[in-house]
Design a protein around this motif. Sequence first.
Motif, PDB file in Angstrom:
ATOM      1  N   TRP A 199       0.837  -1.200   0.000  1.00 15.07           N
ATOM      2  CA  TRP A 199       0.000   0.000   0.000  1.00 15.07           C
ATOM      3  C   TRP A 199       0.870   1.247   0.000  1.00 15.07           C
ATOM      4  CZ3 TRP A 199      -1.080   4.487   2.422  1.00 15.07           C
ATOM      5  CH2 TRP A 199      -2.341   5.078   2.193  1.00 15.07           C
ATOM      6  N   LEU A 200       1.902   1.273   0.808  1.00 16.04           N
ATOM      7  CA  LEU A 200       2.777   2.436   0.876  1.00 16.04           C
ATOM      8  C   LEU A 200       3.521   2.624  -0.448  1.00 16.04           C
ATOM      9  CD1 LEU A 200       4.078   4.739   2.441  1.00 16.04           C
ATOM     10  CD2 LEU A 200       5.758   3.106   3.324  1.00 16.04           C
ATOM     11  N   VAL A 201       4.039   1.544  -1.001  1.00 16.23           N
ATOM     12  CA  VAL A 201       4.745   1.636  -2.279  1.00 16.23           C
ATOM     13  C   VAL A 201       3.829   2.211  -3.352  1.00 16.23           C
ATOM     14  CG1 VAL A 201       5.801   0.280  -4.122  1.00 16.23           C
ATOM     15  CG2 VAL A 201       6.361  -0.220  -1.735  1.00 16.23           C
ATOM     16  N   GLU A 202       2.601   1.719  -3.428  1.00 15.38           N
ATOM     17  CA  GLU A 202       1.673   2.201  -4.452  1.00 15.38           C
ATOM     18  C   GLU A 202       1.284   3.653  -4.215  1.00 15.38           C
ATOM     19  OE1 GLU A 202      -0.784   2.190  -7.833  1.00 15.38           O
ATOM     20  OE2 GLU A 202       0.935   0.968  -7.192  1.00 15.38           O
ATOM     21  N   SER A 203       1.200   4.079  -2.956  1.00 16.87           N
ATOM     22  CA  SER A 203       0.837   5.468  -2.657  1.00 16.87           C
ATOM     23  C   SER A 203       1.910   6.436  -3.142  1.00 16.87           C
ATOM     24  CB  SER A 203       0.605   5.650  -1.153  1.00 16.87           C
ATOM     25  OG  SER A 203       1.834   5.706  -0.431  1.00 16.87           O
ATOM     26  N   ILE A 204       3.151   5.980  -3.249  1.00 17.40           N
ATOM     27  CA  ILE A 204       4.234   6.812  -3.760  1.00 17.40           C
ATOM     28  C   ILE A 204       4.345   6.701  -5.275  1.00 17.40           C
ATOM     29  CG2 ILE A 204       6.751   7.111  -3.722  1.00 17.40           C
ATOM     30  CD1 ILE A 204       6.662   6.268  -0.771  1.00 17.40           C
ATOM     31  N   ARG A 205       4.110   5.508  -5.802  1.00 16.89           N
ATOM     32  CA  ARG A 205       4.207   5.296  -7.243  1.00 16.89           C
ATOM     33  C   ARG A 205       3.095   6.017  -7.998  1.00 16.89           C
ATOM     34  NH1 ARG A 205       2.431   2.296 -11.584  1.00 16.89           N
ATOM     35  NH2 ARG A 205       0.586   1.728 -10.368  1.00 16.89           N
ATOM     36  N   ARG A 206       1.880   5.980  -7.481  1.00 17.00           N
ATOM     37  CA  ARG A 206       0.715   6.488  -8.220  1.00 17.00           C
ATOM     38  C   ARG A 206       0.871   7.950  -8.645  1.00 17.00           C
ATOM     39  NH1 ARG A 206      -2.621   6.686  -4.403  1.00 17.00           N
ATOM     40  NH2 ARG A 206      -2.793   4.422  -4.194  1.00 17.00           N
ATOM     41  N   PRO A 207       1.253   8.866  -7.749  1.00 20.95           N
ATOM     42  CA  PRO A 207       1.408  10.265  -8.186  1.00 20.95           C
ATOM     43  C   PRO A 207       2.518  10.458  -9.219  1.00 20.95           C
ATOM     44  CG  PRO A 207       1.214  10.126  -5.805  1.00 20.95           C
ATOM     45  CD  PRO A 207       1.418   8.736  -6.305  1.00 20.95           C
ATOM     46  N   SER A 208       3.495   9.562  -9.243  1.00 19.61           N
ATOM     47  CA  SER A 208       4.594   9.696 -10.206  1.00 19.61           C
ATOM     48  C   SER A 208       4.134   9.427 -11.632  1.00 19.61           C
ATOM     49  CB  SER A 208       5.740   8.751  -9.843  1.00 19.61           C
ATOM     50  OG  SER A 208       5.415   7.396 -10.160  1.00 19.61           O
ATOM     51  N   LEU A 209       2.925   8.894 -11.806  1.00 20.89           N
ATOM     52  CA  LEU A 209       2.375   8.637 -13.135  1.00 20.89           C
ATOM     53  C   LEU A 209       1.661   9.852 -13.705  1.00 20.89           C
ATOM     54  CD1 LEU A 209       0.903   5.059 -12.515  1.00 20.89           C
ATOM     55  CD2 LEU A 209       3.188   5.665 -13.343  1.00 20.89           C
ATOM     56  N   ASP A 210       1.435  10.884 -12.880  1.00 23.59           N
ATOM     57  CA  ASP A 210       0.772  12.093 -13.361  1.00 23.59           C
ATOM     58  C   ASP A 210       1.633  12.770 -14.429  1.00 23.59           C
ATOM     59  OD1 ASP A 210      -1.221  11.571 -11.576  1.00 23.59           O
ATOM     60  OD2 ASP A 210      -0.680  13.168 -10.167  1.00 23.59           O
ATOM     61  N   PRO A 211       1.005  13.427 -15.432  1.00 27.62           N
ATOM     62  CA  PRO A 211       1.776  14.044 -16.518  1.00 27.62           C
ATOM     63  C   PRO A 211       2.838  15.038 -16.049  1.00 27.62           C
ATOM     64  CG  PRO A 211      -0.547  13.954 -17.081  1.00 27.62           C
ATOM     65  CD  PRO A 211      -0.445  13.509 -15.656  1.00 27.62           C
ATOM     66  N   GLY A 212       2.584  15.777 -14.988  1.00 31.44           N
ATOM     67  CA  GLY A 212       3.543  16.789 -14.545  1.00 31.44           C
ATOM     68  C   GLY A 212       4.594  16.289 -13.580  1.00 31.44           C
TER      69      GLY A 212
END
Length: 310
Positions: A199-212
């Motif tokens: 859960w923690l890993v995904e919470s950090i990875r997910r925002p890194s996929l945003d275009p900016g």
Amino acid sequence: MVSNDQAAWWQFRGHAVHGLCAGDDPAQNPQVKERPALLLVHGFGASTDHWRHNIPVLAQTHEVHAVDLLGFGRSAKPAALSYGGALWRDQLVAYVQERIGRPTVIAGNSLGGFAALAAGAALGDQAAGVVLLNAAGPFSDEQTASPGGWGAIARRTIGSALLKSPVLQRLLFENLRRPATIRRTLRQVYIDKTNVDDWLVESIRRPSLDPGAFGVFRTVFDIPRGQPLDELFAHLQAPLLLLWGIRDPWINAAGRRSSFQRHAPENTTEVVLDAGHCPHDEVPDQVNRALLDWLAARVGENTLDPQPAR
């Protein structure tokens, strides 16, 4: 009771900011209204999700807010912004004034600790307290030394010359947002690895996929130093709590603690924990207890006894 995952979207300078609000409405519960609100501020690359084990406990007795700094989490990541301490200070000040509207204790980890201190100093008597958890930022006598913080960590690890190349920056970014790399990095900075979970890993990875996200990542190596910590301490009117994960492998925690002791205001409270860079998530029960005990002693509340998060 407001759910601790209820979003509290807000606009700052025309950009969408994601936050959370939890706890009884102070307008409906006079006891909560007598206590300061709490605002929690994450570190670099993290988000409101990093307070997962703190919000449910603190919200039993307080109105609790957490906010994603611009450039991180679910908040906007516009390319035109000048990211750094001044932006995030102003964002937090505006959040307290516009969204909370009453005295607030601001707690921040790492980069978020610097922003919390800067906002607390700027808020004057609107700041009921400041809590720093392994905070980033330089002191005046360090200004001629090598810069600290995330940029310095990256330079030591990768090398300054490589970081000037947009192509290599992109390759580095792609590697750093891989789940395996995120997990490995977290395991380096958590002494107790128990909470380094999927859960923690995904919470950090997910925002890194945003275009900016890549544009924000590129700016981190050039973020201005910001106002020295000792100058901010000189302007701080509110009580100060320093929570140290003393085994932090990313900073010289013992040496940094000595610098804070030289410059921090009188009557500053310190709590030293056997933890790494993110004590609020690694040893949340200890951090929650220390924070609530400090609130009771320094901010004049009655003793509080919430239930642990887990």
